[in-house]
Write a protein that holds these residues in place. Sequence first.
Motif, PDB file in Angstrom:
ATOM      1  N   VAL A  12      -4.572  -4.530  -1.215  1.00  0.00           N
ATOM      2  CA  VAL A  12      -4.339  -3.942   0.101  1.00  0.00           C
ATOM      3  C   VAL A  12      -4.848  -2.509   0.111  1.00  0.00           C
ATOM      4  O   VAL A  12      -4.483  -1.697  -0.746  1.00  0.00           O
ATOM      5  CB  VAL A  12      -2.844  -3.991   0.480  1.00  0.00           C
ATOM      6  N   ASP A  13      -5.705  -2.217   1.098  1.00  0.00           N
ATOM      7  CA  ASP A  13      -6.194  -0.860   1.316  1.00  0.00           C
ATOM      8  C   ASP A  13      -5.218  -0.171   2.270  1.00  0.00           C
ATOM      9  O   ASP A  13      -5.096  -0.574   3.427  1.00  0.00           O
ATOM     10  CB  ASP A  13      -7.587  -0.909   1.927  1.00  0.00           C
ATOM     11  N   PRO A  14      -4.490   0.871   1.838  1.00  0.00           N
ATOM     12  CA  PRO A  14      -3.478   1.488   2.697  1.00  0.00           C
ATOM     13  C   PRO A  14      -4.056   2.377   3.786  1.00  0.00           C
ATOM     14  O   PRO A  14      -3.323   2.932   4.610  1.00  0.00           O
ATOM     15  CB  PRO A  14      -2.642   2.319   1.715  1.00  0.00           C
ATOM     16  N   GLY A  15      -5.385   2.512   3.825  1.00  0.00           N
ATOM     17  CA  GLY A  15      -5.987   3.432   4.786  1.00  0.00           C
ATOM     18  C   GLY A  15      -6.063   4.833   4.215  1.00  0.00           C
ATOM     19  O   GLY A  15      -5.546   5.120   3.126  1.00  0.00           O
ATOM     20  N   PRO A  16      -6.700   5.744   4.930  1.00  0.00           N
ATOM     21  CA  PRO A  16      -6.863   7.098   4.398  1.00  0.00           C
ATOM     22  C   PRO A  16      -5.540   7.848   4.314  1.00  0.00           C
ATOM     23  O   PRO A  16      -4.671   7.710   5.169  1.00  0.00           O
ATOM     24  CB  PRO A  16      -7.812   7.764   5.401  1.00  0.00           C
ATOM     25  N   SER A  17      -5.410   8.631   3.256  1.00  0.00           N
ATOM     26  CA  SER A  17      -4.241   9.487   3.100  1.00  0.00           C
ATOM     27  C   SER A  17      -4.514  10.806   3.823  1.00  0.00           C
ATOM     28  O   SER A  17      -5.535  11.464   3.581  1.00  0.00           O
ATOM     29  CB  SER A  17      -3.970   9.748   1.621  1.00  0.00           C
ATOM     30  N   MET A  18      -3.589  11.173   4.736  1.00  0.00           N
ATOM     31  CA  MET A  18      -3.865  12.318   5.607  1.00  0.00           C
ATOM     32  C   MET A  18      -2.748  13.347   5.576  1.00  0.00           C
ATOM     33  O   MET A  18      -1.592  13.035   5.302  1.00  0.00           O
ATOM     34  CB  MET A  18      -4.055  11.839   7.053  1.00  0.00           C
TER      35      MET A  18
END
Length: 308
Positions: free
Chosen positions: A217-223
């Motif tokens: 699972v790719d959690p999306g960009p960390s921002m």
Amino acid sequence: VAASPGTICAAGTATNSTLTASGASNYTWSTGQVGASIVVSPTSTTVYTVTAQTGTCIGTFTTEVVVTPNPNVSVVATSTGVCSGGQSATLTANGASSYVWNPGNLSGSSVTVAPASNTTYTVVGTTTAGCQGTASVQIQVNSTPTLLVAKFPATGSVCIGDPVTLFATGAIGSNYTWTPSNQIGGIVIVTPSVTTAYTVVGAAGSCTSSATVTVFVDPGPSMTITATPTISCPGATTSLNALAPTAVGFTWNPGNSNSNPFVVTPTVSTIYSVTGVNSNGCRSTYTINKLVAPVPTITILPASPSLC
């Protein structure tokens, strides 16, 4: 008169006894046999009489041959059916003093076996008197299923909340159980929120095997968001800047703006959110509460001043 051996077994390896008389010239036995030595095979304890004669003198003598019954050997197995691939069963014999098992030439009252195919095990039990008995048990070997697992999409990572289809084959019917999703069936759909290894157990009769497939699972960009100043007056302009090294685009709300930094002029305290998307198309969202200080209410006393 002597009997050798004086004790024999009812059946098996030592079933004969030799009776020998001495001290006379001629001998006649109660069995009808003549001669100084005869061989007998009684099935139960028997007294034998011999009439001995030298010249005109006759004497009678007796001897007993004791027949010991063979042991009643029995055998039990923890399971008469095992699964292929090395599952074992323990065989236990009773009724004698010592035991030899075949195939394998194993010894002991209990042995552990793991046959590769259907096998009949025979145990020979021997008593302290040397008498033997046998017993047999068949161990059936059942096929253990060979499981194959797959997933769709087959490669790469998925985004949080995206469905993934898992497939399993090799068991009988729909005898598949998946963990940690606790689903049943050869085809299931999962939506993991983090990278997860799914294990499926498939059954063929009483035999089971397992296989594992991992969904990444790719959690999306960390921002993170930077904003200056944190507290502003109504109508003041401030800049919100999203920092995400792996993001390729941003959307701010309220406003539905793709600008970054995002310039806002809130009149009241407002919660702003930014959604970042990476090159895999996976998103993550971060929020910030932009506090707006109220305009101060000024009162002058006295309300209507008067001067001379």
